[in-house]
Design an enzyme around this catalytic site. Structure first.
Site, PDB file in Angstrom:
ATOM      1  N   CYS A 134      70.214 -19.576  -5.733  1.00  0.00           N
ATOM      2  CA  CYS A 134      69.704 -19.269  -4.397  1.00  0.00           C
ATOM      3  C   CYS A 134      68.381 -19.986  -4.140  1.00  0.00           C
ATOM      4  O   CYS A 134      67.314 -19.504  -4.540  1.00  0.00           O
ATOM      5  CB  CYS A 134      69.534 -17.758  -4.260  1.00  0.00           C
ATOM      6  SG  CYS A 134      68.847 -17.280  -2.678  1.00  0.00           S
ATOM      7  N   CYS A 137      65.808 -18.000  -2.114  1.00  0.00           N
ATOM      8  CA  CYS A 137      65.108 -16.934  -2.860  1.00  0.00           C
ATOM      9  C   CYS A 137      64.056 -17.533  -3.795  1.00  0.00           C
ATOM     10  O   CYS A 137      62.962 -16.984  -3.936  1.00  0.00           O
ATOM     11  CB  CYS A 137      66.068 -16.132  -3.738  1.00  0.00           C
ATOM     12  SG  CYS A 137      67.632 -15.714  -2.987  1.00  0.00           S
ATOM     13  N   ASP A 138      64.390 -18.618  -4.479  1.00  0.00           N
ATOM     14  CA  ASP A 138      63.556 -19.086  -5.590  1.00  0.00           C
ATOM     15  C   ASP A 138      62.858 -20.424  -5.362  1.00  0.00           C
ATOM     16  O   ASP A 138      62.013 -20.824  -6.168  1.00  0.00           O
ATOM     17  CB  ASP A 138      64.434 -19.215  -6.858  1.00  0.00           C
ATOM     18  CG  ASP A 138      65.066 -17.881  -7.233  1.00  0.00           C
ATOM     19  OD1 ASP A 138      64.417 -16.853  -6.994  1.00  0.00           O
ATOM     20  OD2 ASP A 138      66.194 -17.882  -7.751  1.00  0.00           O
TER      21      ASP A 138
END
Ligand code: NAP
Length: 310
Positions: A134, A137-138
């Site tokens: 992701c 997200c990261d």
């Protein structure tokens, strides 16, 4: 709350659209979502091919809008409850979760897909420590760092371009010498000076200490093995269907996707499927939303017929 006329399993774009349509048609509707509502868009940095948003829209923002629209019409949304199994029982279905069972007269399965894993040594060990599925997200953890993306489809290319906001360099590792991604995305990636392509290559293993430090690569044409130092690896190699809860109940294709007709009906009366979990579908946000509307309409007709049969 543990009984409803219609239970929708999965709170992504397909499931939430079904919920908007069915709740608005005054059907008692419950959505059961394994995590947070929103589905794949929550994990997508930017969406620019969803009609009505000419400038594009961030995935998480669209997800939030879908959820609030479903709630506005009265759909109940239960979160953090993975559905383990759907069973056919007298007068409908039992939907089993870890915390108990729900009952409904009709069910729509809109559970989408999960990222496919590479299945190479180091992948599991370094998940959350440099291996990610992701970018939205990261990605921000990789400011001025070097990352690699594996895959050659739309997801890999969209997210590689997104990662160039943070990383100083993004390698795209693909097993062939041609991308599967749309031409418009390919052109953007080729024009981006931070992206370097590594063609005809697979990852043999992921290595490091506390975090990912390097990828062992193998060129499939020359058989040459090499080391690529990176700080992170983003895996975008397609997806597998989340259909295990109905695997003993409905007809699936050879890859585990649910087979439906054009009205989103499965082979079990009263059980419908919509979105990415469906077999032979063009897996896009716009088609998931279309499936969701059709499934809700079919469920409404089915529930109407049940009343007549009483
Ligand atoms: P995908 O289209 O199935 O592409 C998967 C990619 O991973 C392919 O390039 C494939 O290589 C590669 N791959 C598969 N297994 C591999 C393995 N074991 N090792 C290395 N590489 C492997 O998946 P996706 O990119 O996630 O897209 C899924 C769907 O969502 C598609 O329908 C796509 O169009 C849609 N989508 C659309 C957008 C958009 O903006 N329009 C954005 C994201 C996703 P090969 O090419 O050699 O098979």
């Amino acid at each position: 709350m543990n009984e409803a006329d219609l239970i929708i399993v999965g709170g992504g774009p397909a499931g939430l659209t079904s919920a908007i349509y069915s709740a608005r048609a005054l059907i008692d509707t419950v959505v059961i979502e394994k995590m947070l509502p929103g589905g794949q868009p929550i994990l997508t940095s930017f969406i620019e091919n969803y009609p009505g948003f000419p400038e594009g829209i961030s995935g998480p923002e669209l997800a939030e809008r879908l959820e609030s629209q479903a709630r506005r019409f009265g759909a109940k949304i239960i979160t953090s409850q993975p559905v383990e199994e759907v069973l056919q029982v007298d007068k409908g279905f039992e939907i089993k979760t870890e915390e108990g069972s729900f009952f409904s007269k009709a069910v729509i399965i809109a559970t989408g897909t999960s990222p496919r894993k590479l299945n190479v040594p180091g992948e599991e060990t370094f998940t959350g420590r440099g291996v990610s599925y992701c970018a939205v997200c990261d990605g921000a953890f990789y400011k001025d760092k070097v990352v690699a993306v594996v895959g050659g489809g739309d997801s890999a290319i969209v997210e590689a371009i997104y990662l160039t906001r943070f990383a100083s360099k993004v390698y795209v590792i693909h097993r062939r010498d041609q991308l599967r991604a749309e031409k418009i995305l390919q052109e953007r990636a080729f024009a981006n000076s931070k992206i370097t392509f590594i063609w005809n290559t697979v990852i043999q293993s992921i290595e490091g200490g506390k975090k990912v430090e390097l990828l062992k690569l193998k060129n499939l044409k020359t058989e040459e093995v090499s080391d690529l130092p990176v700080d992170g690896l983003f895996v975008y190699i397609g997806s597998i269907p989340n259909s295990s809860m109905v695997r003993n109940l409905v007809e699936l294709d050879e890859n585990g996707f649910i087979i439906t007709d054009n009205s989103m009906r499965t082979n079990i009366p009263g059980l419908f499927a919509a979105g990415d979990v469906r077999s032979n579908t063009f897996r896009q946000l716009a088609t998931a939303v279309g499936d969701g509307a059709i499934a809700a309409n079919s469920a409404e007709k089915y529930l109407g017929e049940l009343i007549w049969k009483r």
